[in-house]
Write an enzyme that holds these catalytic residues in place. Structure first.
Site, PDB file in Angstrom:
ATOM      1  N   ASP A   1       0.837  -1.181   0.000  1.00  0.00           N
ATOM      2  CA  ASP A   1       0.000   0.000   0.000  1.00  0.00           C
ATOM      3  C   ASP A   1       0.883   1.247   0.000  1.00  0.00           C
ATOM      4  OD1 ASP A   1      -2.675   1.284   0.359  1.00  0.00           O
ATOM      5  OD2 ASP A   1      -1.733   1.989   2.206  1.00  0.00           O
TER       6      ASP A   1
ATOM      7  N   HIS B   1       4.737   4.157  -3.353  1.00  0.00           N
ATOM      8  CA  HIS B   1       5.504   5.335  -3.753  1.00  0.00           C
ATOM      9  C   HIS B   1       5.843   6.228  -2.574  1.00  0.00           C
ATOM     10  CE1 HIS B   1       1.188   6.056  -3.993  1.00  0.00           C
ATOM     11  NE2 HIS B   1       1.434   7.290  -3.622  1.00  0.00           N
TER      12      HIS B   1
ATOM     13  N   ASP C   1     -10.904   1.416  -5.401  1.00  0.00           N
ATOM     14  CA  ASP C   1     -10.809   2.870  -5.560  1.00  0.00           C
ATOM     15  C   ASP C   1     -11.578   3.393  -6.766  1.00  0.00           C
ATOM     16  OD1 ASP C   1      -9.048   3.045  -3.367  1.00  0.00           O
ATOM     17  OD2 ASP C   1      -7.343   2.559  -4.646  1.00  0.00           O
TER      18      ASP C   1
END
Length: 1548
Positions: free
Chosen positions: A547, A550, A681
């Site tokens: 999760d 980045h 999402d």
């Protein structure tokens, strides 16, 4: 010799490293398949004297068998230099993961004749190899690209085990094979799965028995439902109410651990307070318009920012620091007095900048109010310089001065503050607008305690018994979030970022950001705690979804993944990356070993965009080229320099193991994808598109050649995106309660999804990686097939986007050439999207349900299997939301061996009887050669849109195909041409069959038959596959022919590095039968061409000079002794005037106009006697003479006197030396325009004599050009006709060297009794022994040729100081017709150095070579003239017919252009003389590496040239020369000489 042992097959992935140690892999991304049994290897291939081999080591952290992976434990492989070999390091792959390698070495110093300071050891950057995990379920392997993943929000699954088991059974029945669970751990106060309260405790609401329940569930999933487990791991934040934070607040960024966040906290408090006080200020508490928002924003400065004085965090406190400076001045405490001398004359700007550079403390930090301060002692030094020593009367003045300085110093800091305030206000305004006003925002309503004015950036830990023991500053922890377009490698909460102060973070108020620091030592508890969490997840789950990858520090993710892989080596790793930069994505993927990045189909907003995404994730195009090669099954000799764990030959109990190596070239690989039809999402199709698109979207995703996935609710057709934080209802699915059978039905698309998942997993498991996508209006078709069996699946999808309605867009009938098809099924989806239906679903208080829907069979899909194609037509009623699926196969590809196997097998045997002369025809033959051989009927093949191939043979085809295959250029003209017809196949086979009927070429019948049978097999396949199979056949034939060439050449070539093999094959390229050119007039004898395609046939083919400059390298160094013998004997037969002809013309019309050819010839005889076994025997062999011995009479070749006399080679040598000793004076036979239309009459006169004072031979005149620099002026416009560009009369340095070499050799032979003659008779009838003649040359050489570095030494040498241009060199000529030409720096002296090193003083020789290296050496060739010379003209354009005397008609051929063949002699000389001063092994290695460094241009040139050779010359700095022969015999031959020398030196 041992017996042949058992045969084994070894798969190898070939990984070449370039001279800098970088992987030479397209794209640079190295992705390898899952470990196999038997194990495969990665073969690092490094050129033996690459720079990285100098005291070099390859370091690899790939674990060996039985080892656990340790990122920091690297295995060292010493790189032992070998000039003639490519080093191989074979490393077996036992485990999946992200592995690293690098090399350490000592860089090569710059060459210097005086010696150089050795550089310090260095290390390359680290490179990565990602190995796919080997996933298995119930004993079956699941490649990553075969995964069909189903994602669930764990907290909505219901009661465990009853509801969980029910849903998992339904997921398994739909043929998904992996379940993605959102985090299963105990949740925090927000109830978000991603805000974990305790990472070490499974959610007790789901799993009453904790870990035991999870273990049972995972076991049941795999055993009963064929499902693997995948879970999220959340490493960069924890729930804001995590109890363990109270004990360990240092785990987060608080004001104690991150003091730079104090200003952000102050601002956060102020903004929250401002929101509370809005009513007090008479400002609106409920925003209804942009005006309301603007009123609130107008109040931020006076009621918020001005109250907290954030500016104090930016500036120096002037009153404090000014007083401190004056106090230091008063006390005489100064620093940097010398630096400020003269400051009294400085401007204020100069003083301020001095203070900023030398006196500012805390300038780059951001911690605390007035954290920036000026060193008072530095300021005091300035005061002393300006005002002198302290004086009480001056204190007020000094204080005013410092105050002014500091105010000026603060100006940019105030500007910095103002800029940040502008950003703060804009960010706050944008965020409040989104939260309160925007249509796509949550519209939170009134500003109150429940919905504050702005989200808080900080969690404030409660004050209790646990937290009271901490510093109060430790209790304010920054919340996690993300920043638009942020640098993924930058910590947004770190000291170098002000994102939190500037309010640029989109914050998650329920999550505290974790602070790892640089290593476990920086935060021991956190690293240990998260390690335990990670290992717990790896214990049960086959895969991780990282999760917020980045936002996770790379070094943290690396460490934790290492921990996970130690628990579960074959861990699949997925991630969402929003770096916004493809290159940055690769950084994360490579370093973490990410199996696939999550990509979302629902991001597409149109059919066209869906098509683009499907194309992106669909693997390679159908008919893609195969890049792997399979070596023949045979015992192979290992390189002596081969280093590694496995080598290709193993001695096993005295047996030789036969190994068939399947060598895989590492393909260019994109980042692998997990392509989701929908995620948690994404808005669902019923929201974003048309609900009916659920079916075609799913079908298109599942046709992709990558891992695919879906989410609970997609198959059921939930009406909208589920809020995973606040949604209280539980999942409901009809597929969880009933048996799922493929076909039509109600309640969603699960029955069809079962079929789609079956097909997807089957294709992924079996390597169906070729796809063709077609987009037409609302339709998308996808055809995916296996690259070898050619079985496949074809899907038609009619997409459904808003506005399509019933959509009567049509699809043009689909024609699948050469294909048969079978309809599996066609269906349409109908969904009730009425308001009442949506309300009924949405109003259910307990369960999440899908919209009423039905999947129906569609009839009327047309399929006609014709003889040569399948035609598919869609019915008139095929509405949006419909799909049709077909199974396909290609009958012509159904071969008992497999078509790929058949078309490549047997090539080795087919070419096994071919000779090198056969291979010349099979592989090469330029246009003039082909025309000559066919009587003008045939030439090279021309490809429409591409042009003519350079060769008629396989090299011509492969040169065209090489990059087409490597880069999969299916749109190249050759591919289009092959699809249009079989002419190319007919041509290849036809020329071989025709030639095989000639007696010289009967061995071509087997290769011709093999090629015909293979081409016949692929004529029947669909045309779109023809390029692939044509390339397979051509490559197999080419490789077999090349391998046969290696077998026929010597071991040093066969087992040498690739560059050596390429050079050696130029000997095959240049040597063959030519009807118009032979070595003798009476029969056809294979001969060497000087260059292709300019010097190939008739009189232009065989040049005496070119042949004997090339012969040692192309024939002797390759083991082609018989070819060397035939050429020596042929030219010996035409000796006349003591010379051999420059142009042989079959011996019919030889021309004797080159003074140097005879000496290269003599050198080759010497080399033959030394390099060929029993080579001295050639001296006694007899040859028939074309002309009478010692007689200059000319007669035709059919005159009775021709070939009536015989001489031994010994006598030929003696006649040569004797004729030169007495002098030569003759006029060329047949002199005049018919012989040479450019030459002046006096140019036909040949004069040669010996100066017996020095022993040097002189010759030539200003009207002829008797050496290799033989360009004659041709331009009437420029007035250069008959004026040589480089006459080189007098005594050329290379002739003197070659003479010395010959004299020394025959003197030694005579002294050994192996040569009957002891000397010559001079023109004065005096006797001169060879030893005396050689000594005379030795005694005079440097006096005559050397130009001393120091002019004070000129008196010891025969030099004219007035015209010397460059010193420390050897003259090119001695006593020529133009004195200045003697002193020109040209690349001819290394020839003399190479053959007669005894003439040179080593120190002087190295100095001169250094000059040549610096001023003459280009990327591939040697400049033919010093660039500082006034005659330097480096661009050769033969067609230029200008008035320029120097360049018109290419008169500057040798006046600057860079010729390749002198490079060989230069490097030979450099190596020879450099080794003379080297004693240690390391020093000698350096000498070889200096040579290697200088070969890079030539290696690249031969590798990239379609002619597979080295050009004649280039323009300045290696620029392409259009008038050069693209491949020249001596260019390759002289470099082969170098490698032969290197082997000999290596044995010393």
């Amino acid at each position: 010799m041992g017996s042949t042992g058992p045969s084994t097959t070894q798969e190898v992935y070939y990984l070449p490293l370039n001279d800098a140690g970088h992987p030479d892999v397209p794209g640079g991304y190295i992705y390898l398949p899952a470990p196999t049994d038997p194990v495969y290897t990665v073969r690092f291939a490094i050129e033996g004297t690459s720079s990285i081999c100098r005291e070099g080591s390859l370091w690899v952290n790939i674990p060996m068998k039985g080892e656990n992976f340790n990122r920091h434990a690297f295995h060292e492989f010493k790189l032992h230099p070998d000039f003639n070999q490519t080093l191989h390091v074979d490393v077996p792959i036992y485990f999946a993961g992200a592995f690293a390698f690098y090399t350490t070495y000592t860089p090569l110093p710059d060459f210097s004749s005086a010696g150089a300071t050795p550089p310090k050891p260095t290390k390359t950057e680290t490179f990565y190899i990602d190995v796919e995990p080997r996933l298995m379920v119930n004993g079956a392997v699941l490649p990553i690209d075969s995964l069909s993943i189903f994602s669930v929000i764990s907290k909505l699954m219901g009661e465990y085990p009853k509801d969980w088991e029910r849903h998992l059974r339904g997921i398994g029945q739909r043929e998904y094979n992996m379940v993605h669970f959102t985090p299963l751990m105990q949740r925090g106060s927000s109830n978000s799965p991603y805000s974990m309260y305790d990472q070490l405790t499974f959610d007790p609401a789901c799993f009453p028995n904790g870990e035991n329940d999870v273990a049972t569930m995972i076991s049941s999933m795999e055993k009963n439902h064929g499902l693997l487990g995948l879970t999220d791991v959340v490493w960069n934040h924890t729930a804001n109410n995590s109890k363990w934070l109270e004990e360990h607040p240092e785990a987060g960024y608080n004001i104690e651990t991150a003091p730079w966040l104090e200003a952000a906290l102050e601002l956060d408090n102020a903004l929250l307070q401002y929101g509370t006080d809005l009513a007090k200020y008479g400002l609106p508490t409920e925003l209804k318009s942009a005006d309301d928002l603007q009123r609130i924003m107008d109040g931020i400065k006076p009621y918020c920012l001005d109250l907290v004085n954030i500016w104090e965090y930016y500036v120096v406190k002037v009153s404090r620091d000014a007083q401190a400076a004056v106090d230091a001045w008063t006390s005489g405490l100064t620093k940097g007095d010398k630096q400020v001398e003269g400051a009294s004359n400085w401007s204020t700007t100069q003083i301020v900048e001095f203070l900023r550079s030398n006196g500012l403390i805390g300038g780059d930090e951001f911690a605390g109010r007035f954290h920036r301060t000026v060193d008072p002692n530095v300021a005091a030094a300035l005061l002393t310089s300006v005002f002198g020593h302290s004086d009480s009367n001056l204190r007020p003045i000094a204080l005013d001065a410092v105050t002014a300085w500091l105010n000026a110093l603060n100006v940019p800091y105030y500007n910095e503050y103002d800029a940040d305030v502008a950003i703060i206000k804009q960010q706050v305004q944008d965020r409040v607008r989104y939260l309160r006003l925007d249509d796509d925002g949550p519209k939170l309503g009134p500003i109150n305690k429940e919905h504050a004015f702005i989200e808080s950036y900080f969690t404030r830990l409660p004050l209790n018994e646990t937290t009271r023991k901490h510093n109060p500053k430790a209790l304010f922890l920054v919340n996690n979030g993300w920043v638009w377009a942020a640098d993924a490698m930058r910590d947004n909460a770190g000291s170098s970022s002000r994102s939190y102060l500037r309010r640029q973070v989109i914050v998650w108020g329920d999550c505290v950001r974790l602070r790892y620091g640089n290593s476990p030592e920086d935060n021991p508890y956190l690293w240990d705690f998260m390690t335990r969490y990670t290992r717990l997840m790896a214990k049960y789950f086959a895969g991780f979804r990282i999760d917020n990858c980045h936002s996770t520090p790379l070094h943290v993710a690396e460490y934790l993944l290492d921990q996970a892989r130690n628990v579960r080596p074959d861990l699949a790793v997925f991630a969402e990356l929003f770096t916004g930069d493809e290159k940055m994505d690769y950084v994360f993927v490579k370093r973490l070993g990410i199996s696939a990045l999550i990509r979302e189909a629902m991001q597409a907003w149109s059919t066209q965009e869906v098509s683009r995404l499907v194309h992106m994730h669909s693997g390679r195009p159908i008919g893609s080229f195969e890049v792997d090669t399979i070596s023949s099954s045979k015992s192979t000799k290992p390189s002596a320099a081969t280093t590694g764990i496995n080598v290709s030959l193993a001695a096993v109990n005295g047996s030789l193991a036969e190994t068939t190596e399947i060598v895989h070239n590492i393909r260019e690989s994109p980042v692998h994808a997990l392509f989701m039809d929908c995620t948690h999402d994404n808005e669902v199709p019923a929201q974003k598109r048309d609900a009916r698109d659920t079916l075609p979207n799913a079908a298109l995703v599942n046709m992709c050649a990558c891992a695919t996935g879906s989410v609970m609710g997609y198959d059921e057709i939930y009406p909208k995106l589920i809020n995973l934080v606040s949604e209280p209802r539980l999942y409901q699915s009809s597929f969880s309660d009933h048996e799922v059978k493929i076909g039509a039905g109600r309640g969603g698309i699960g029955r069809i999804k079962k079929l789609l998942n079956q097909i997807h997993t089957f294709m992924g498991r079996h390597g169906y990686d070729e796809t063709f996508i077609h987009h037409e209006g609302e339709y998308i078709t996808v055809h995916r097939m296996h690259p070898k069996t050619r079985k496949g699946y074809f899907t038609v999808a009619h997409t459904a986007f808003p506005g399509y309605g019933e959509g009567h867009g049509t699809l043009t009938p689909v024609h699948l050439g050469g294909t048969k098809a079978k309809l599996i099924g066609s269906w349409k989806l109908d969904v009730d999207v009425s308001m009442s239906a949506k309300r009924a679903v949405s109003d259910d208080p307990s369960f999440l349900r899908g919209l009423p829907s039905s999947v129906s069979h569609l009839s009327g899909v047309g399929l006609e299997n014709k003889a040569d194609e399948a035609v598919i037509t869609m019915p008139s009623h095929f509405p949006p939301g419909s799909i049709a699926i077909f199974e396909t196969w290609i009958p012509a590809a159904e071969h008992s061996e497999g078509l790929d196997q058949y078309v490549t097998n047997g090539a080795t045997q087919a070419f096994a009887e071919c000779s090198l002369i056969d291979l010349n025809f099979i592989l090469y033959r330029s246009e003039p050669e082909e025309r000559d051989a066919s009587g003008g009927k045939d030439g090279v093949y021309a490809i429409p849109g591409h042009g003519s191939l350079v060769y008629s043979g396989l090299q011509g085809w492969w040169s065209c195909l090489r990059d087409v295959v490597r880069y999969n250029k299916l749109g190249h003209p050759i591919c289009n041409h092959l699809r249009e017809g079989t002419w190319a196949m007919d041509y290849i086979v036809g020329r071989l069959e025709r030639m095989s009927r000639r007696k010289e070429y009967t061995s071509l019948s087997k290769p011709a038959a093999w090629l015909r049978s293979r081409f016949d097999a692929i004529r029947r396949i669909p045309t779109f596959l023809r390029p692939r199979y044509f390339a397979l056949v051509v490559q197999a034939a080419y490789d077999a022919a090349w391998a046969r060439g290696m077998e026929l050449l010597c071991d040093d070539v066969q087992y040498g590095q690739g560059f050596v093999q390429s050079l050696a094959m130029v000997s095959v390229q240049m040597t063959g039968y030519m009807p118009s050119a032979s070595l003798v007039p009476s029969e056809s004898v294979p001969s060497m061409a000087a260059g292709l395609p300019h010097f190939t046939s008739s009189w232009a083919r065989c040049w005496g000079r070119d042949i004997f400059i090339s012969l040692r390298g192309l024939y002797l160094a390759t083991g082609r002794y018989s070819d060397a013998h035939s050429h020596i004997m042929a030219f010996a037969s035409v000796l006349k005037h003591g010379m051999i002809p420059n142009l042989l013309s079959d011996g019919k019309l030889p021309r004797y106009n080159s003074r140097d050819s005879i000496w290269f010839f003599m050198q080759c005889i010497q080399d033959y006697t030394k390099m060929v076994p029993n080579g001295l025997e050639i001296l006694k062999e007899k040859v028939a003479r074309r002309f009478l011995p010692y007689d200059d009479t000319y007669f035709e070749f059919d005159d009775p006197r021709a070939y009536s006399k015989e001489s031994t080679i010994e006598e030929i040598i003696q006649e040569t030396l004797q004729r030169h000793a007495t002098g030569l004076s003759f006029r060329e036979a047949n002199a005049g325009p018919k012989l040479d239309m450019q030459m002046k009459d006096e140019g036909f006169n040949i004069e040669i004599h010996v100066d017996w004072k020095t022993g040097i031979i002189f010759g030539g005149n200003q009207s002829n050009c008797g050496t290799w620099m033989d360009k004659m002026g041709e331009s009437d416009r420029a007035g250069s006709r008959g004026v040589p560009g480089t006459p080189r009369d007098g005594a050329p340095v290379e002739i003197t060297g070659l003479l010395a070499s010959t004299l020394t050799w025959v003197a030694e032979l005579h002294e050994l009794g192996q040569y009957q003659f002891g000397g010559v008779i001079t023109e004065d009838e005096n006797s001169m022994t060879f030893r005396a003649w050689a000594s005379r040359l030795q005694d005079n050489f440097e006096r005559c040729y050397y130009v001393p570095r120091d002019s004070s030494q000129d008196r010891f040498y025969d030099v004219n100081s007035a015209i010397i241009n460059r010193r420390g060199i050897y003259k090119d000529l001695y006593r020529s017709g133009k004195e200045y030409e003697d002193y020109q720096l040209r690349p001819n002296f290394p020839i003399a150095m190479t053959v007669a090193p005894q003439l040179f003083t080593p120190e002087k020789a190295l100095g001169a070579l250094e000059m040549a290296d610096k001023y003459l050496r280009g990327p591939t060739g040697m400049a033919t003239l010093d660039p500082s010379d006034l005659n330097y003209r480096p661009y050769y354009i033969n067609s230029e017919d200008s008035t320029d005397f120097s360049t018109s008609k290419g008169r500057n051929y040798h006046q600057g252009p860079e010729w390749i063949w002198p490079t060989g002699f230069f490097l030979r000389a450099l190596l020879k003389f450099d080794l003379m001063r080297k004693s240690t092994k390391a020093e000698r290695t350096e000498a070889f590496q200096q040579i290697t460094r200088r070969l890079e241009g030539c290696k690249a040139a031969i590798r990239e040239s379609p002619w597979a050779g080295l050009a004649e010359l280039t323009q300045k700095n290696g620029e392409y020369c259009g008038d050069s022969s693209p491949t020249q015999c001596w260019s390759a031959g002289c470099l082969m000489d170098l490698f032969y020398d290197a082997r000999e030196f290596g044995r010393e």
